[in-house]
Design a protein around this motif. Structure first.
Motif, PDB file in Angstrom:
ATOM      1  N   HIS A  99       0.884  -1.164   0.000  1.00  0.00           N
ATOM      2  CA  HIS A  99       0.000   0.000   0.000  1.00  0.00           C
ATOM      3  C   HIS A  99       0.919   1.210   0.000  1.00  0.00           C
ATOM      4  O   HIS A  99       1.824   1.301   0.825  1.00  0.00           O
ATOM      5  CB  HIS A  99      -0.899   0.002   1.234  1.00  0.00           C
ATOM      6  N   GLY A 100       0.710   2.089  -0.975  1.00  0.00           N
ATOM      7  CA  GLY A 100       1.501   3.311  -1.044  1.00  0.00           C
ATOM      8  C   GLY A 100       0.603   4.525  -0.975  1.00  0.00           C
ATOM      9  O   GLY A 100      -0.568   4.460  -1.365  1.00  0.00           O
ATOM     10  N   TRP A 101       1.158   5.624  -0.456  1.00  0.00           N
ATOM     11  CA  TRP A 101       0.367   6.843  -0.364  1.00  0.00           C
ATOM     12  C   TRP A 101       1.264   8.062  -0.503  1.00  0.00           C
ATOM     13  O   TRP A 101       2.450   8.021  -0.221  1.00  0.00           O
ATOM     14  CB  TRP A 101      -0.434   6.891   0.934  1.00  0.00           C
ATOM     15  N   ALA A 102       0.650   9.134  -0.990  1.00  0.00           N
ATOM     16  CA  ALA A 102       1.325  10.426  -1.117  1.00  0.00           C
ATOM     17  C   ALA A 102       0.287  11.499  -0.820  1.00  0.00           C
ATOM     18  O   ALA A 102      -0.888  11.340  -1.126  1.00  0.00           O
ATOM     19  CB  ALA A 102       1.893  10.606  -2.520  1.00  0.00           C
ATOM     20  N   GLY A 103       0.713  12.592  -0.228  1.00  0.00           N
ATOM     21  CA  GLY A 103      -0.207  13.682   0.112  1.00  0.00           C
ATOM     22  C   GLY A 103      -0.886  13.452   1.450  1.00  0.00           C
ATOM     23  O   GLY A 103      -0.862  12.360   2.008  1.00  0.00           O
ATOM     24  N   GLU A 104      -1.490  14.509   1.932  1.00  0.00           N
ATOM     25  CA  GLU A 104      -2.168  14.460   3.234  1.00  0.00           C
ATOM     26  C   GLU A 104      -3.583  13.911   3.086  1.00  0.00           C
ATOM     27  O   GLU A 104      -4.284  14.244   2.122  1.00  0.00           O
ATOM     28  CB  GLU A 104      -2.223  15.859   3.856  1.00  0.00           C
ATOM     29  N   PRO A 105      -4.043  13.084   4.038  1.00  0.00           N
ATOM     30  CA  PRO A 105      -5.412  12.568   3.972  1.00  0.00           C
ATOM     31  C   PRO A 105      -6.432  13.709   3.870  1.00  0.00           C
ATOM     32  O   PRO A 105      -6.267  14.749   4.504  1.00  0.00           O
ATOM     33  CB  PRO A 105      -5.582  11.805   5.291  1.00  0.00           C
TER      34      PRO A 105
END
Length: 173
Positions: A99-105
């Motif tokens: 699972h990858g993520w970028a930026g603020e929720p």
């Protein structure tokens, strides 16, 4: 042939973007490919769209289930966590997913992805490498409609580079 195991919320068709790339190669085995895939620090050596890989919490250099790591790709600084890791074994495919993520929720630039790989030996001395990714968020919508499709093309470059690196390593012996 085996298929990707999708976590809830990331099933293709229910996210803003989905891409799938696959290659089947005669003369390579899963054991030739796997060491290059399970070492994120190796990715930039054969895939030009991957950079600045580092592990958190004293993890690495081999990716294992639960490991947190960081890399840059497609212009995104990606935080990631390995959520599936099973090395290939006799009669069993290798599986890696993160699972990858970028930026603020909650922001417009938030991107969440599930990127999964299968590496499996096929009869007749062939190896199959499948990579699929689902993406959620506004950046995923923009990637979906971009022409040419940067995700399809980028992941094909990753596959082609992975195969070339496996051939090079095999020839060195």
């Amino acid at each position: 042939m085996n298929s990707i195991v999708w976590p809830e919320g990331y099933v293709p068709g229910y996210t803003e973007n989905f891409v799938s790339n696959e290659i089947i190669v005669l003369g390579l085995e899963a054991a030739d490919v796997w060491p290059l895939l399970e070492q994120p620090g190796m990715w930039p050596t054969y895939y030009g769209n991957s950079a600045n890989v580092r592990f958190h919490d004293q993890g690495g250099p081999l990716l294992r289930n639960g490991d947190r790591f960081y890399f840059e790709t497609f212009g995104f600084p990606v935080e990631a966590q390995c959520v599936e890791y099973d090395a290939p074994a006799a009669g069993q495919p290798g599986r890696i997913a993160w699972h990858g993520w970028a930026g603020e929720p909650g922001t417009a630039d938030r991107l969440d992805v599930h990127h999964a790989w299968i590496v499996e030996d096929l009869e007749g001395g062939r190896v199959r490498i499948l990579t699929q990714e689902t993406q959620k968020g506004e950046p995923a919508e923009a990637l979906r409609v971009a022409k040419p499709n940067p995700m399809i093309n980028g992941h094909q470059d990753w596959l082609d580079g992975l195969v070339a690196a496996a051939w090079a390593a095999k020839s060195r012996g």
